[in-house]
Design a protein around this motif. Sequence first.
Motif, mmCIF file in Angstrom:
data_model
loop_
_atom_site.group_PDB
_atom_site.id
_atom_site.type_symbol
_atom_site.label_atom_id
_atom_site.label_comp_id
_atom_site.label_asym_id
_atom_site.label_seq_id
_atom_site.Cartn_x
_atom_site.Cartn_y
_atom_site.Cartn_z
ATOM 1 N N VAL A 290 0.801 -1.592 0.301
ATOM 2 C CA VAL A 290 -0.085 0.094 0.107
ATOM 3 C C VAL A 290 0.647 1.377 -0.186
ATOM 4 O O VAL A 290 0.537 2.532 -0.475
ATOM 5 C CB VAL A 290 -0.928 0.080 1.100
ATOM 6 N N ALA A 291 1.624 1.136 0.349
ATOM 7 C CA ALA A 291 3.009 2.504 0.947
ATOM 8 C C ALA A 291 3.570 2.900 -0.640
ATOM 9 O O ALA A 291 3.311 4.003 -1.217
ATOM 10 C CB ALA A 291 4.035 2.602 1.782
ATOM 11 N N ARG A 292 3.867 1.841 -1.382
ATOM 12 C CA ARG A 292 4.337 1.557 -2.465
ATOM 13 C C ARG A 292 3.428 1.929 -3.234
ATOM 14 O O ARG A 292 3.448 2.803 -4.152
ATOM 15 C CB ARG A 292 4.731 -0.024 -2.891
ATOM 16 N N ALA A 293 1.870 1.323 -3.444
ATOM 17 C CA ALA A 293 1.050 2.090 -4.827
ATOM 18 C C ALA A 293 1.100 3.606 -3.948
ATOM 19 O O ALA A 293 0.431 4.172 -5.345
ATOM 20 C CB ALA A 293 -0.033 1.428 -4.355
ATOM 21 N N LYS A 294 0.599 4.073 -2.998
ATOM 22 C CA LYS A 294 0.524 4.995 -2.680
ATOM 23 C C LYS A 294 1.404 6.378 -3.460
ATOM 24 O O LYS A 294 1.415 7.264 -4.630
ATOM 25 C CB LYS A 294 0.450 5.605 -1.439
ATOM 26 N N ALA A 295 3.005 5.604 -2.380
ATOM 27 C CA ALA A 295 3.721 6.618 -4.253
ATOM 28 C C ALA A 295 3.520 6.369 -5.352
ATOM 29 O O ALA A 295 4.569 8.055 -6.110
ATOM 30 C CB ALA A 295 4.930 5.515 -3.169
ATOM 31 N N VAL A 296 3.829 5.391 -6.211
ATOM 32 C CA VAL A 296 3.859 5.368 -7.341
ATOM 33 C C VAL A 296 2.492 6.008 -7.785
ATOM 34 O O VAL A 296 2.825 6.775 -8.923
ATOM 35 C CB VAL A 296 3.202 4.087 -7.703
ATOM 36 N N ALA A 297 1.689 5.953 -7.248
ATOM 37 C CA ALA A 297 0.391 6.689 -7.794
ATOM 38 C C ALA A 297 0.525 8.150 -8.475
ATOM 39 O O ALA A 297 0.543 9.248 -8.762
ATOM 40 C CB ALA A 297 -0.976 7.029 -7.028
ATOM 41 N N VAL A 298 1.281 8.963 -7.276
ATOM 42 C CA VAL A 298 1.276 10.102 -7.049
ATOM 43 C C VAL A 298 3.206 10.595 -7.866
ATOM 44 O O VAL A 298 2.730 11.211 -8.478
ATOM 45 C CB VAL A 298 1.758 10.497 -5.288
ATOM 46 N N HIS A 299 3.689 9.534 -7.866
ATOM 47 C CA HIS A 299 4.913 10.168 -8.215
ATOM 48 C C HIS A 299 4.564 10.007 -9.958
ATOM 49 O O HIS A 299 5.716 10.599 -11.411
ATOM 50 C CB HIS A 299 5.993 8.480 -8.505
ATOM 51 N N ARG A 300 3.283 9.055 -10.277
ATOM 52 C CA ARG A 300 2.925 9.427 -12.195
ATOM 53 C C ARG A 300 2.673 10.274 -12.735
ATOM 54 O O ARG A 300 2.913 11.110 -13.744
ATOM 55 C CB ARG A 300 2.379 8.319 -12.611
ATOM 56 N N HIS B 222 3.915 13.302 -10.366
ATOM 57 C CA HIS B 222 5.214 14.527 -10.331
ATOM 58 C C HIS B 222 6.813 13.557 -10.796
ATOM 59 O O HIS B 222 6.784 13.021 -9.496
ATOM 60 C CB HIS B 222 4.891 15.185 -8.828
ATOM 61 N N ALA B 223 7.469 13.737 -11.555
ATOM 62 C CA ALA B 223 7.875 12.492 -12.049
ATOM 63 C C ALA B 223 9.403 13.135 -12.069
ATOM 64 O O ALA B 223 10.368 12.553 -11.403
ATOM 65 C CB ALA B 223 7.872 11.556 -13.854
ATOM 66 N N GLY B 224 9.371 14.279 -11.495
ATOM 67 C CA GLY B 224 11.177 15.234 -11.303
ATOM 68 C C GLY B 224 10.729 14.716 -9.795
ATOM 69 O O GLY B 224 11.723 15.758 -9.647
ATOM 70 N N SER B 225 9.830 14.517 -9.293
ATOM 71 C CA SER B 225 10.197 14.715 -7.659
ATOM 72 C C SER B 225 10.860 13.907 -7.002
ATOM 73 O O SER B 225 10.563 12.943 -7.264
ATOM 74 C CB SER B 225 8.721 15.294 -7.604
ATOM 75 N N PHE B 226 10.429 13.731 -5.923
ATOM 76 C CA PHE B 226 10.853 12.487 -4.713
ATOM 77 C C PHE B 226 9.413 12.066 -4.156
ATOM 78 O O PHE B 226 8.802 13.665 -3.998
ATOM 79 C CB PHE B 226 11.923 12.880 -3.488
ATOM 80 N N VAL B 227 9.027 11.398 -3.985
ATOM 81 C CA VAL B 227 7.564 11.226 -3.918
ATOM 82 C C VAL B 227 7.507 9.800 -1.896
ATOM 83 O O VAL B 227 8.429 8.997 -2.234
ATOM 84 C CB VAL B 227 6.522 10.806 -5.008
ATOM 85 N N LEU B 228 6.920 10.310 -0.813
ATOM 86 C CA LEU B 228 7.497 9.551 -0.040
ATOM 87 C C LEU B 228 5.508 9.221 0.574
ATOM 88 O O LEU B 228 5.379 9.846 0.640
ATOM 89 C CB LEU B 228 7.218 10.482 1.226
#
Length: 192
Positions: free
Chosen positions: A50-60, A62-68
């Motif tokens: 779930v933590a990975r899925a949250k980060a991946v969903a936002v990273h898609r 905002h690909a130029g950012s670090f996402v936690l």
Amino acid sequence: MVERSLILASASPRRRELLDRCGVPFTVVASAIDESVEGDEAPADYVLRVARAKAVAVHRRHAGSFVLGADTSVVAAGRILGKPADADQARDMLRQLSGRCHEVISAVVLLSPDGRKTERLSITQVEFGLVHEAWIDAYVATGDCMDKAGAYGIQNQAGLWIRRLTGSYTGVVGLPLFETAQLLREAGLVEF
């Protein structure tokens, strides 16, 4: 120090407050993902997924950012206790925890702008004292339990019933700071 932005992939005010303690500027972008448990998924596997899925969903987006991304689950007798759907379910969860030990598992995942993923897991043992039914009713009536895994917030009234804690207090709140700081240091986002 890396001059890139950090995004917290969570709408949780508790996570936002905890991450703020790390002293790194960040923005918040909530992720809307399905947090259902898949089959007989082990609790640690579940929170990491779930933590990975949250980060991946936002990273898609905002690909130029670090996402936690982060997730926290309460596990009693091997069963994941998520957020209660209603007051009756909250009461039932609190009864299950009363007078017993349980685990709180928190996962934190950091995606870098290049898509590299680092992650940490925090497992905390929590022991509740024997909780009176009148307190359960009063606590549920406050509504504090409704948006929290296991139907309690240790940082609020429920903390009065915690007999013992072995592990990360901030992990129980929702973002294990030691593990989070490790990830931020490794990424060059903080120097401490």
